[in-house]
Design a protein around this motif. Structure first.
Motif, PDB file in Angstrom:
ATOM      1  N   TYR A   1       0.844  -1.191   0.000  1.00 53.73           N
ATOM      2  CA  TYR A   1       0.000   0.000   0.000  1.00 53.73           C
ATOM      3  C   TYR A   1       0.885   1.248   0.000  1.00 53.73           C
ATOM      4  N   GLY A   2       1.015   1.867  -1.182  1.00 57.41           N
ATOM      5  CA  GLY A   2       1.962   2.949  -1.380  1.00 57.41           C
ATOM      6  C   GLY A   2       3.270   2.343  -1.859  1.00 57.41           C
TER       7      GLY A   2
ATOM      8  N   LEU B   1      -0.860   6.074  -5.754  1.00 60.19           N
ATOM      9  CA  LEU B   1      -1.750   7.115  -6.260  1.00 60.19           C
ATOM     10  C   LEU B   1      -1.404   7.569  -7.666  1.00 60.19           C
ATOM     11  N   THR B   2      -0.157   7.391  -8.083  1.00 59.67           N
ATOM     12  CA  THR B   2       0.274   7.776  -9.428  1.00 59.67           C
ATOM     13  C   THR B   2       1.221   6.711  -9.965  1.00 59.67           C
ATOM     14  N   TRP B   3       1.489   6.811 -11.284  1.00 61.32           N
ATOM     15  CA  TRP B   3       2.412   5.884 -11.936  1.00 61.32           C
ATOM     16  C   TRP B   3       3.865   6.333 -11.835  1.00 61.32           C
ATOM     17  N   GLN B   4       4.139   7.524 -11.339  1.00 56.95           N
ATOM     18  CA  GLN B   4       5.482   8.083 -11.432  1.00 56.95           C
ATOM     19  C   GLN B   4       6.559   7.175 -10.846  1.00 56.95           C
ATOM     20  N   SER B   5       6.392   6.783  -9.581  1.00 57.32           N
ATOM     21  CA  SER B   5       7.414   5.956  -8.944  1.00 57.32           C
ATOM     22  C   SER B   5       7.391   4.529  -9.477  1.00 57.32           C
TER      23      SER B   5
ATOM     24  N   ASP C   1      -6.791   7.384  -7.780  1.00 59.07           N
ATOM     25  CA  ASP C   1      -6.720   8.472  -6.818  1.00 59.07           C
ATOM     26  C   ASP C   1      -7.553   8.187  -5.570  1.00 59.07           C
ATOM     27  N   ARG C   2      -8.222   7.036  -5.556  1.00 60.46           N
ATOM     28  CA  ARG C   2      -8.943   6.586  -4.368  1.00 60.46           C
ATOM     29  C   ARG C   2      -8.610   5.121  -4.117  1.00 60.46           C
ATOM     30  N   PHE C   3      -8.686   4.712  -2.860  1.00 62.30           N
ATOM     31  CA  PHE C   3      -8.374   3.332  -2.514  1.00 62.30           C
ATOM     32  C   PHE C   3      -9.399   2.408  -3.163  1.00 62.30           C
TER      33      PHE C   3
END
Length: 247
Positions: A81-82, A107-111, A133-135
């Motif tokens: 989660y994260g 929450l995003t694809w960046q990492s 953007d939501r669980f």
């Protein structure tokens, strides 16, 4: 989050990316021709939201967590989660966890994209990750939920409470929530002004988890490996907690 120009050991992002790819090559990864150069050209402080995660690529803290040896024995669904770069997901698979039981969420694809480029394994692992953007998960789905270096980047109190409540809700009764975060050593008065937005003491962290419904909360001070130059009042906390079984 304020973007940093250099890490505390003097390393810049480019050097950290090179070091990460060196570690992965030493572990046996073979990059296609030109791949390293493309990664170094593509990633800057503008599209790496949490630059410090690069320092952990290939050496995730989950493998040294006091609960990890138990976690890999489980065979129920596991949520990171994260998930950031997805190092924890990859190491679970490497240590034999069933692939169909592992998911990473952020929450995003960046990492996640950064991780897939550093590991050069996009086609092999992309389906393991979910972004929203939501669980997005239903209640009581997972046997285990992992949180690696997430608490300390959540500044807003309501957002932090929601994060803990989502983790609690997603676990099956009796499920385990475990992870690590930066924190403040016992006995520290006022925290340093520099550093991440949320630094809690051991008691504060345990209190937040208890308020979210977790029981059997354990918080231990872990090692400071990978924290060169960190303020002396900072530490790494490793935690585990259980969602109570239904009566």
């Amino acid at each position: 989050m304020t973007q940093i120009q250099r890490f505390r050991d003097g390393t810049g992002l480019k050097e950290a990316l090179v070091q990460a790819m060196d570690r992965l090559e030493e572990a046996g990864l073979v990059y296609p021709a030109g791949h390293r150069e493309r990664v170094l050209e593509q990633y800057t402080l503008k599209n790496v939201p949490y630059p410090y995660i690069v320092l952990r690529v290939g050496e995730p803290r989950i493998t040294r967590h006091f609960f990890y040896s138990e976690a890999v024995k489980h065979r129920g669904e596991f949520l990171d989660y994260g998930c950031g770069t997805g190092d924890a997901v990859r190491h679970l698979l490497r240590d034999g966890y069933p692939r169909e039981m592992v998911r990473g969420f952020d929450l995003t694809w960046q990492s996640i994209d950064l991780g897939m480029d550093l590991y050069a394994d996009r086609e092999e692992v992309r389906d393991l990750f979910l972004v929203d953007d939501r669980f997005p998960f239903r209640s009581e789905r997972f046997e285990t939920v992992y949180s690696g270096s997430v608490f300390h980047v959540i500044e807003d109190e309501d957002e932090f409470r929601e994060y803990l409540m989502c983790a609690h809700d997603a676990l099956k009764p009796g499920g385990i929530f475990f992870g690590s975060t930066l924190g403040l050593r016992d006995g520290v008065g006022a925290r340093s002004r520099a550093g991440p937005p949320r630094l809690m003491t051991r008691d504060e962290m345990a209190g937040h988890m208890a308020a979210a419904g977790f029981r059997e909360v354990t918080v231990r001070e872990g090692d400071r490996t990978g924290m060169p130059g960190a303020a002396p009042d900072f530490c790494v906390f490793e935690f585990s907690a259980r969602k109570p079984a239904h009566r």
